[in-house]
Write a protein that holds these residues in place. Structure first.
Motif, PDB file in Angstrom:
ATOM      1  N   UNK A  77      -3.258   8.147   5.019  1.00  0.00           N
ATOM      2  CA  UNK A  77      -3.681   8.540   3.667  1.00  0.00           C
ATOM      3  C   UNK A  77      -2.945   9.802   3.199  1.00  0.00           C
ATOM      4  N   UNK A  78      -3.074  10.944   3.879  1.00  0.00           N
ATOM      5  CA  UNK A  78      -2.358  12.127   3.383  1.00  0.00           C
ATOM      6  C   UNK A  78      -0.836  11.988   3.473  1.00  0.00           C
ATOM      7  N   UNK A  79      -0.357  11.234   4.467  1.00  0.00           N
ATOM      8  CA  UNK A  79       1.096  11.057   4.597  1.00  0.00           C
ATOM      9  C   UNK A  79       1.675  10.274   3.420  1.00  0.00           C
ATOM     10  N   UNK A  80       0.985   9.238   2.964  1.00  0.00           N
ATOM     11  CA  UNK A  80       1.476   8.471   1.816  1.00  0.00           C
ATOM     12  C   UNK A  80       1.380   9.274   0.522  1.00  0.00           C
ATOM     13  N   UNK A  81       0.361  10.105   0.402  1.00  0.00           N
ATOM     14  CA  UNK A  81       0.272  10.978  -0.781  1.00  0.00           C
ATOM     15  C   UNK A  81       1.471  11.925  -0.798  1.00  0.00           C
ATOM     16  N   UNK A  82       1.744  12.557   0.344  1.00  0.00           N
ATOM     17  CA  UNK A  82       2.872  13.493   0.429  1.00  0.00           C
ATOM     18  C   UNK A  82       4.200  12.793   0.182  1.00  0.00           C
ATOM     19  N   UNK A  83       4.358  11.593   0.724  1.00  0.00           N
ATOM     20  CA  UNK A  83       5.598  10.854   0.503  1.00  0.00           C
ATOM     21  C   UNK A  83       5.770  10.503  -0.967  1.00  0.00           C
ATOM     22  N   UNK A  84       4.672  10.132  -1.632  1.00  0.00           N
ATOM     23  CA  UNK A  84       4.740   9.831  -3.058  1.00  0.00           C
ATOM     24  C   UNK A  84       5.157  11.026  -3.892  1.00  0.00           C
ATOM     25  N   UNK A  85       4.660  12.206  -3.524  1.00  0.00           N
ATOM     26  CA  UNK A  85       5.028  13.436  -4.230  1.00  0.00           C
ATOM     27  C   UNK A  85       6.533  13.673  -4.139  1.00  0.00           C
ATOM     28  N   UNK A  86       7.109  13.312  -3.014  1.00  0.00           N
ATOM     29  CA  UNK A  86       8.537  13.551  -2.787  1.00  0.00           C
ATOM     30  C   UNK A  86       9.441  12.498  -3.424  1.00  0.00           C
ATOM     31  N   UNK A  87       8.892  11.425  -3.923  1.00  0.00           N
ATOM     32  CA  UNK A  87       9.705  10.357  -4.516  1.00  0.00           C
ATOM     33  C   UNK A  87      10.228  10.756  -5.887  1.00  0.00           C
ATOM     34  N   UNK A  88      11.125   9.935  -6.428  1.00  0.00           N
ATOM     35  CA  UNK A  88      11.869  10.301  -7.627  1.00  0.00           C
ATOM     36  C   UNK A  88      11.254   9.880  -8.950  1.00  0.00           C
ATOM     37  N   UNK A  89      10.196   9.098  -8.943  1.00  0.00           N
ATOM     38  CA  UNK A  89       9.660   8.630 -10.216  1.00  0.00           C
ATOM     39  C   UNK A  89       8.142   8.521 -10.161  1.00  0.00           C
ATOM     40  N   UNK A  90       7.547   8.486 -11.354  1.00  0.00           N
ATOM     41  CA  UNK A  90       6.100   8.287 -11.458  1.00  0.00           C
ATOM     42  C   UNK A  90       5.700   6.943 -10.854  1.00  0.00           C
ATOM     43  N   UNK A  91       6.525   5.921 -11.064  1.00  0.00           N
ATOM     44  CA  UNK A  91       6.217   4.586 -10.540  1.00  0.00           C
ATOM     45  C   UNK A  91       6.156   4.608  -9.011  1.00  0.00           C
ATOM     46  N   UNK A  92       7.118   5.289  -8.391  1.00  0.00           N
ATOM     47  CA  UNK A  92       7.094   5.388  -6.928  1.00  0.00           C
ATOM     48  C   UNK A  92       5.899   6.204  -6.458  1.00  0.00           C
ATOM     49  N   UNK A  93       5.612   7.291  -7.146  1.00  0.00           N
ATOM     50  CA  UNK A  93       4.456   8.126  -6.814  1.00  0.00           C
ATOM     51  C   UNK A  93       3.184   7.281  -6.878  1.00  0.00           C
ATOM     52  N   UNK A  94       3.022   6.532  -7.961  1.00  0.00           N
ATOM     53  CA  UNK A  94       1.843   5.676  -8.136  1.00  0.00           C
ATOM     54  C   UNK A  94       1.759   4.643  -7.021  1.00  0.00           C
TER      55      UNK A  94
END
Length: 163
Positions: A77-94
C-alpha cells in the motif's frame, strides 16, 4: 537482527526482515530523514503506520506462508502510493493509487482471516480493520479528486537540499 548507523547527526536504525528494511530516524538535518519525511501525503503516512502495525501484530505467527502474504499486502500500500508520486503523469499516479487501494482490500480480507484463525486478538483485529478501512477511504477520496480535477497537481517530494 538490529543494528544502528551514526553519521553527522544522523541516527538511522534498521531491521532487516527478508530483504525489507524499515527505517526509524532521528534527525531534522540529515539527508536520510529529509528524504523519508519528504513524502507528505497523509494517506502514505497512514498506510506506512498500518504496514508497521501488521508486522508487529503478527511477528510471532508461525504460519509463515500466511504471515509473508499479509506482510506483502500491507507493504504494497505505501509503496504503490510512493511509486505513483514519482511517476510522470496524473494518470500514472491515479493508476498506482488504484493498485494501493486494491492491496488495501486484499489486506482487509487477510486481517479477517487472521482473526478467524486466532492469529489476532479482538482489539488488534479491530484496530487494524479500522485503519485499513480509513486508508482505503483516503485512497478513494484521492482518486476521486484526480478524476474530478479538484487535485490541482500531483504531490511532490521536496528536494532535501532546498530546505
Amino acid at each position: 537482527m538490529t543494528s544502528a548507523i551514526s553519521r553527522k547527526n544522523v541516527s538511522v536504525g534498521y531491521i532487516d526482515i527478508k530483504s525489507l528494511i524499515i527505517f526509524n530516524y532521528k534527525s531534522t538535518r540529515s539527508v536520510v530523514s529529509d528524504l523519508v519525511k519528504g513524502i507528505e501525503l497523509d494517506v502514505w503516512k497512514s498506510a506506512k503506520v498500518l504496514a508497521v502495525e501488521v508486522y508487529r501484530s503478527l511477528k510471532h505467527c508461525r504460519d509463515f506462508s500466511f504471515r509473508d502474504q499479509i506482510h506483502r499486502a500491507a507493504v504494497s500500500i505505501p509503496c504503490n502510493i510512493a511509486e505513483g508520486v514519482e511517476r510522470n503523469s496524473q494518470a500514472e499516479f491515479k493508476n498506482f493509487l488504484g493498485v494501493a487501494k486494491g492491496s488495501a482490500g486484499e489486506l482487509r480480507t487477510q486481517i479477517i482471516m487472521a482473526k478467524d484463525l486466532d492469529y489476532l486478538e479482538k482489539e488488534t483485529f479491530e484496530k487494524l480493520m479500522e485503519t485499513s478501512i480509513r486508508v482505503s477511504q483516503m485512497l478513494g477520496g484521492l482518486i476521486r479528486s484526480i478524476e474530478t480535477g479538484s487535485l490541482p497537481g500531483r504531490p511532490k517530494i521536496p528536494n532535501p537540499r532546498s530546505s
